[in-house]
Scaffold this active site. Structure first.
Site, mmCIF file in Angstrom:
data_model
loop_
_atom_site.group_PDB
_atom_site.id
_atom_site.type_symbol
_atom_site.label_atom_id
_atom_site.label_comp_id
_atom_site.label_asym_id
_atom_site.label_seq_id
_atom_site.Cartn_x
_atom_site.Cartn_y
_atom_site.Cartn_z
ATOM 1 N N CYS A 1 0.841 -1.183 0.000
ATOM 2 C CA CYS A 1 0.000 0.000 0.000
ATOM 3 C C CYS A 1 0.880 1.239 0.000
ATOM 4 O O CYS A 1 2.069 1.184 -0.268
ATOM 5 C CB CYS A 1 -0.936 -0.002 1.203
ATOM 6 S SG CYS A 1 -0.093 0.037 2.796
ATOM 7 N N SER B 1 -4.666 -5.033 -1.724
ATOM 8 C CA SER B 1 -4.838 -6.269 -0.952
ATOM 9 C C SER B 1 -4.113 -7.433 -1.618
ATOM 10 O O SER B 1 -4.445 -7.816 -2.743
ATOM 11 C CB SER B 1 -6.319 -6.597 -0.804
ATOM 12 O OG SER B 1 -7.015 -5.521 -0.202
ATOM 13 N N ASN C 1 3.473 -0.494 4.672
ATOM 14 C CA ASN C 1 3.575 -0.716 3.231
ATOM 15 C C ASN C 1 4.627 -1.777 2.997
ATOM 16 O O ASN C 1 5.783 -1.594 3.393
ATOM 17 C CB ASN C 1 3.979 0.593 2.533
ATOM 18 C CG ASN C 1 4.380 0.396 1.079
ATOM 19 O OD1 ASN C 1 3.911 -0.508 0.409
ATOM 20 N ND2 ASN C 1 5.255 1.267 0.594
ATOM 21 N N GLY C 2 4.271 -2.884 2.360
ATOM 22 C CA GLY C 2 5.280 -3.883 2.024
ATOM 23 C C GLY C 2 4.836 -5.303 2.263
ATOM 24 O O GLY C 2 3.647 -5.606 2.382
ATOM 25 N N GLU C 3 5.827 -6.183 2.337
ATOM 26 C CA GLU C 3 5.600 -7.606 2.595
ATOM 27 C C GLU C 3 6.688 -8.108 3.532
ATOM 28 O O GLU C 3 7.872 -7.815 3.333
ATOM 29 C CB GLU C 3 5.655 -8.427 1.302
ATOM 30 C CG GLU C 3 4.665 -8.002 0.221
ATOM 31 C CD GLU C 3 3.224 -8.322 0.558
ATOM 32 O OE1 GLU C 3 2.993 -9.072 1.538
ATOM 33 O OE2 GLU C 3 2.329 -7.819 -0.142
ATOM 34 N N VAL D 1 8.498 -6.203 -22.614
ATOM 35 C CA VAL D 1 8.329 -5.018 -23.442
ATOM 36 C C VAL D 1 9.486 -4.958 -24.436
ATOM 37 O O VAL D 1 10.631 -5.266 -24.096
ATOM 38 C CB VAL D 1 8.260 -3.726 -22.598
ATOM 39 C CG1 VAL D 1 9.555 -3.481 -21.851
ATOM 40 C CG2 VAL D 1 7.898 -2.524 -23.451
#
Length: 625
Positions: free
Chosen positions: A2, A52, A75-77, A286
């Protein structure tokens, strides 16, 4: 995953403004379109936007401890959260969610800021301790997730992006001349500086405490691995193989689909190889119409080898709308042009997945850049007599230069810097196509030149590098260029598209392991990344491994002689860079005319100034020097 934002009034009797908090959080809605959350009590206000990923149903933020005296926005994991949860529960903690963020709260109850030593992951968080009236801001070891802060109007402001802080009109927008000078040298503003004098980046592996009206900055970890010369090359290969599979498994934890950015190079191909052993993989690539920049054929070979669900997109000359979107996402001047393809591949991936894995970090950890070969060669050239070196410089100077990225131009720049210290020479190679000191002196107005002098960007950056061993160059690049350029680019371009990107090479334990490997196993003759290529050769087609490295480059030289030439001319003809007294108009004209006539490849330099021009125009309030 987030974005977070908040404020703390130093006067405890003054309540934090919920309206300001909501404006700050709204500014980063793109980082978390799924949910939002707020905490306002007395002098403090915390807010977040949520994308989420884990424990979607119950891990809404803010998060609280059992008696709601400790509050967290995050914010993060945290990749080792399951292990931490089990340990906390065994010690009597009651956890209300099944997610990763709540472990931070309960570890704080036991260890205070010492909790940071327990976390394996990427994160930035704000934690309010009501009993102690203490605010703790922290950032992960490798600097994967960003956090900005500033003092303004008697309060501390913070947020995942600089645009959060700009919502407070008490914050002055004064340019930092040295930061601008650094930007023209490196393409980015190095931390802890930002483009504004009064705003700072929280450095990696650091935390900020706000308590009793005082701020204190602390470092909780340093990337300082000890070289291990006891292992043979074969032993290192076995250790890397086992650890790499473990890292990929931890980075695939998710309650939503996960993809992989696949360039066709060694790093991303190794991620696909390990991830495909655990299930079907979705990959994204790309490419370019210009063959010398396009690597889609190599990516396609890897995708076919591992049976991935593969998506390709082609980047056309950048429209000005895309340039403006990227500048808005980066917040401050940022001229790594590979942000363009990065944005588009993130945009494509976000249509199918919420999480993607990136190969960022492999070059810094395993010696993947051409400049490392030059650095090793320079060690030997140091032994040559000065007259021999002078003759060698003359010979190289007689050769036609070609493009800015040609081996001749790189060699000419390397030999020009030969008499300087090793780290300064290395930085010169890293920035070989950017503005050098002579370029900047010719570009600046006399007034701005006097504000910058005698500051030297290279000397300032040199302090971030060790000087004990050759391997210190890898560590220095990992803690500077990787953090402020590559990771900043990936974070901003991904979050602008509401996509979480994870970087398994930068699991801090794996990074320490990689940087413990001696350089002789990474550089073999003129071959960079030797040991990682040997690891890749176990599963990946050899044609994609042992080939010329192209990097994630963009054909700026052609674009500014073609589709973007008119726009650049028009932008500089009414330039804010000139009206702000930063550059001389004649210098801008010379830069463009040299490029159009083919006298010099100024593509990247024009891009740097065009980005700066657009950035100045995009600011919500007047910017001053």
């Amino acid at each position: 995953m987030c974005g977070i934002a908040g404020l703390l009034n130093f006067d405890r009797q003054q309540s934090a403004s919920p309206d300001l908090l909501r404006a700050m959080v709204a500014a980063i809605r793109h980082r978390g379109p799924d949910d939002d959350g707020y905490y306002c009590a007395g002098p403090v206000a915390l807010g977040m936007r949520r994308l989420s990923i884990l424990d979607i149903a119950t891990s809404r933020q803010p998060l609280y401890n059992e008696d709601r005296t400790v509050v967290l926005v995050y914010n993060g994991e945290i990749y080792n959260y399951r292990e931490l949860r089990s340990q906390l529960q065994a010690r009597g903690h009651r956890l209300a969610t099944n997610g990763d963020g709540e472990t931070i709260l309960h570890l704080y109850e036991e260890q205070g800021p010492g909790l940071l030593e327990q976390l394996q992951g990427m994160f930035a968080f704000a934690l309010w301790d009501e009993k102690r009236q203490r605010l703790l801001l922290a950032r992960d070891r490798m600097g994967i997730k960003p956090l900005y802060y500033a003092r303004a109007g008697g309060r501390l402001l913070f947020g995942s992006e600089l645009k959060c802080l700009l919502c407070d009109r008490d914050l002055g927008l004064r340019l930092d001349p040295r930061a601008l000078h650094d930007y023209l040298t490196f393409l980015y503003v190095p931390q802890p500086k930002t483009i504004f004098r009064d705003v700072h980046k929280l450095p990696p592996a650091s935390y900020l405490l706000a308590e009793d009206g005082e701020l204190s900055l602390h470092r909780y970890w340093r990337l300082d691995p000890a070289l291990n010369r006891a292992y043979s090359e074969e032993q290192w290969l076995e250790v890397l193989q086992q650890r790499w599979q473990e890292v990929i498994a931890s980075h695939l934890q998710s309650d939503v689909p996960v993809g992989v950015f696949l360039s066709g190079g060694v790093d991303s191909s190794l991620i696909v190889s390990a991830a495909s052993a655990l299930g079907t993989v979705r990959t994204f690539t790309v490419g370019f119409d210009e063959p010398e920049f396009d690597e889609t054929s190599f990516a396609r070979q890897v995708a076919e080898r591992f049976g991935t669900d593969h998506t390709e997109i082609t980047l056309q000359p950048a429209g000005i709308e895309l340039v403006d979107r990227i500048i808005g996402a980066t917040d401050e001047p940022f001229a790594d042009a590979s942000a363009l393809p990065t944005f588009l591949v993130c945009q494509a991936a976000a249509r199918h997945v919420k999480v993607a894995l990136s190969g960022a970090g492999g070059d810094e950890l395993f010696g993947g850049y051409w400049m490392y070969v030059f650095d090793r060669l320079a060690q030997r050239l140091d032994l040559l007599p000065r007259p021999v070196m002078a003759h060698l410089r003359w010979l190289v100077g007689c050769l036609p230069g070609g493009s800015a990225n040609s081996i001749v131009n790189k060699g000419r720049r390397a030999l020009k810097d030969f008499s300087r210290p090793a780290v300064i020479r290395h930085l010169g190679r890293l920035t070989v196509t950017n503005f050098d000191e002579a370029d900047k002196a010719a570009l600046y107005s006399p007034a701005f030149r006097s504000q910058v002098a005698p500051y030297d960007s290279y000397l300032a950056m040199q302090q971030q590098y060790g000087t004990r061993t050759f391997e210190d160059l890898f560590i220095g690049d990992t803690t500077t260029y990787l953090v402020d350029d590559l990771l900043a680019k990936v974070d901003r371009m991904s979050m602008a598209n509401s996509l979480e990107v994870r970087v398994p090479f930068l699991d801090h334990g794996f990074a320490e392991l990689a940087l413990s490997i001696p350089a002789e196993f990474k550089l073999r003759g003129f071959r960079a990344k030797h040991i990682l290529k040997r690891l890749a050769a176990r599963t990946i087609p050899p044609g994609t491994i042992y080939r010329k490295k192209r990097g994630f480059s963009v054909p700026l030289a052609a674009w500014f002689r073609g589709p973007l030439a008119t726009h650049a001319h028009d932008a500089f003809s009414r330039s804010l860079l000139v009206s702000h007294g930063i550059v001389e108009p004649a210098a801008l004209d010379d830069l463009l005319s040299q490029h159009h006539r083919g006298q010099r490849d100024n593509g990247l330099r024009i891009w740097q100034l065009l980005v700066l021009e657009h950035w100045l125009r995009a600011q919500p309030r007047s910017v001053t020097l």
